[in-house]
Design a protein around this motif. Structure first.
Motif, short mmCIF file in Angstrom:
data_model
loop_
_atom_site.label_atom_id
_atom_site.label_comp_id
_atom_site.label_asym_id
_atom_site.label_seq_id
_atom_site.Cartn_x
_atom_site.Cartn_y
_atom_site.Cartn_z
N ASP A 105 -0.56 5.00 0.54
CA ASP A 105 -0.43 3.69 1.17
C ASP A 105 0.94 3.06 0.98
N TRP A 106 1.50 3.17 -0.24
CA TRP A 106 2.73 2.43 -0.51
C TRP A 106 3.92 2.93 0.31
N THR A 156 4.19 3.23 3.39
CA THR A 156 4.37 2.40 4.60
C THR A 156 4.60 0.94 4.26
N LEU A 157 4.55 0.57 2.99
CA LEU A 157 4.71 -0.83 2.58
C LEU A 157 6.13 -1.13 2.12
N VAL A 158 6.90 -0.10 1.79
CA VAL A 158 8.28 -0.31 1.35
C VAL A 158 9.20 -0.37 2.56
N ASP A 159 10.43 -0.82 2.32
CA ASP A 159 11.42 -0.93 3.38
C ASP A 159 12.64 -0.09 3.00
N PRO A 200 10.00 2.35 5.45
CA PRO A 200 8.84 3.21 5.20
C PRO A 200 9.26 4.68 5.14
N ARG A 253 9.30 8.50 9.72
CA ARG A 253 9.52 7.05 9.56
C ARG A 253 10.99 6.84 9.24
#
Length: 340
Positions: free
Chosen positions: A286-287, A289-292, A294, A336
């Protein structure tokens, strides 16, 4: 009906329930055991008596009598790993509707601890599902004496059912994607753990470099002693903390803990992603896709991996002589922003 004053001093038995319900022992046993024919009226009377007496079924005795515990043992590498949490859920989705209870053990990626867990479970379960910590070793081919399915990894020389994913091909696709982005110094973050899945991903990384005419420089390969983000961070700091002209411009990681370690190291060194360092990971969590930005990842069908393992074990329990099946599931590269 009230039987409270006649309640036995010790734990009530099937005979006590039968006497309180006014039925035969055989009828009470069928009603409490859920087998054979029992009329709706007799079932209700027996259940009421059992409740009044606070009867509890003796599953150990039932298992000795029937030869079945209706339980399955699951041994995984790390119960904190989100990958294994999802695999476990997939297995439970298949086994629990069939009346099986899942008993979970954690090997901590230690073959000796894994062996102890298998030994402890084998007398309590009808079958075993194991994610083996190592793919080889003199004691790895020992038969546990129970139907066995290997999941996520395999063991050399052990001819049992297994379900894995296309590790080498998935890793190669990720590295080829980095090569297509004009990267020529592509690093590797992996562990020294002896699992077959990790070894196959490393082979996929090296094969992709070779096909592109790129040498696999040992200085580009960072290896940790095990599956731990802290160890991966330390190894990544060594890999990335060199002069820019020698530093890799991209990294492929073989599991989510390695990805975590690379991300921490890049942030600590002030490297921008993907400007200074492109990242492609095996194993989507999950994480990512949560960081910048992704993170690009090879996505495994984790839930289906668990479900297929459960189906293979049910098949083996139903027919111990069935031909061995080795199932390999496809992976998908999801691109991504981390890879530019």
């Amino acid at each position: 009906m009230s039987v409270g004053r006649d309640r036995p001093a010790s734990s009530p038995t099937v005979a006590d329930v039968a006497q309180a319900a006014g039925v035969s022992f055989a009828t009470a046993a069928r009603a409490l055991g859920g087998y054979g024919h029992v009329s709706a009226k007799a079932q209700a009377v027996v259940e009421a008596a059992a409740s009044e007496l606070e009867y509890r079924r003796n599953d150990v005795a039932r298992a000795l009598a029937s030869g079945s515990t209706r339980s399955v043992g699951l041994v995984v590498g790390d119960i904190e790993n989100p990958f294994f949490a999802t695999v476990s859920r997939g297995i439970a989705d298949v086994l629990e509707p069939e009346g099986y209870t899942l008993l979970l053990a954690n090997s901590d990626e230690d073959p000796a601890r894994e062996a102890r867990a298998i030994e402890a479970l084998r007398t309590q379960v009808d079958g075993l599902l194991v994610a083996p910590a190592a793919s080889s070793g003199a004691d790895r081919t020992r038969d546990p004496g129970k139907p066995l399915v290997l999941l996520d990894r395999t063991v050399t020389g052990l001819g049992v059912d297994s379900v894995t994913v296309e590790n080498a091909a998935g890793a190669a696709r990720a590295v080829e994607h980095l090569i297509a982005g004009e990267h020529r110094r592509i690093g590797l973050m992996t562990s020294r753990a002896g699992s077959s899945s990790t070894a196959q991903r490393v082979r996929g990384y090296r094969a992709a470099l070779k096909r592109a005419g790129l040498a696999a420089d040992p200085a580009w390969e960072a290896v940790t002693p095990g599956f731990a983000a802290a160890d991966a961070r330390d190894a990544a700091l060594d890999l990335l903390g060199v002069a820019k002209r020698r530093r890799v411009t991209a990294v492929f990681t073989t599991d989510n803990f390695m990805t975590h370690g690379v991300w921490l190291a890049a942030r600590e060194l002030g490297l921008s992603v993907p400007g200074d360092l492109a990242i492609a990971a095996f194993d989507d969590v999950d994480w990512l896709t949560l960081v910048d930005p992704p993170v690009t990842a090879v996505v495994q069908p984790v839930m289906e991996l668990g479900r297929e393992a459960g189906r293979l074990l049910l098949r083996r329990l139903a027919d111990p002589t069935a031909p061995v099946r080795r199932v390999r599931l496809a992976t998908e590269l999801v691109v991504r922003a981390s890879s530019g």
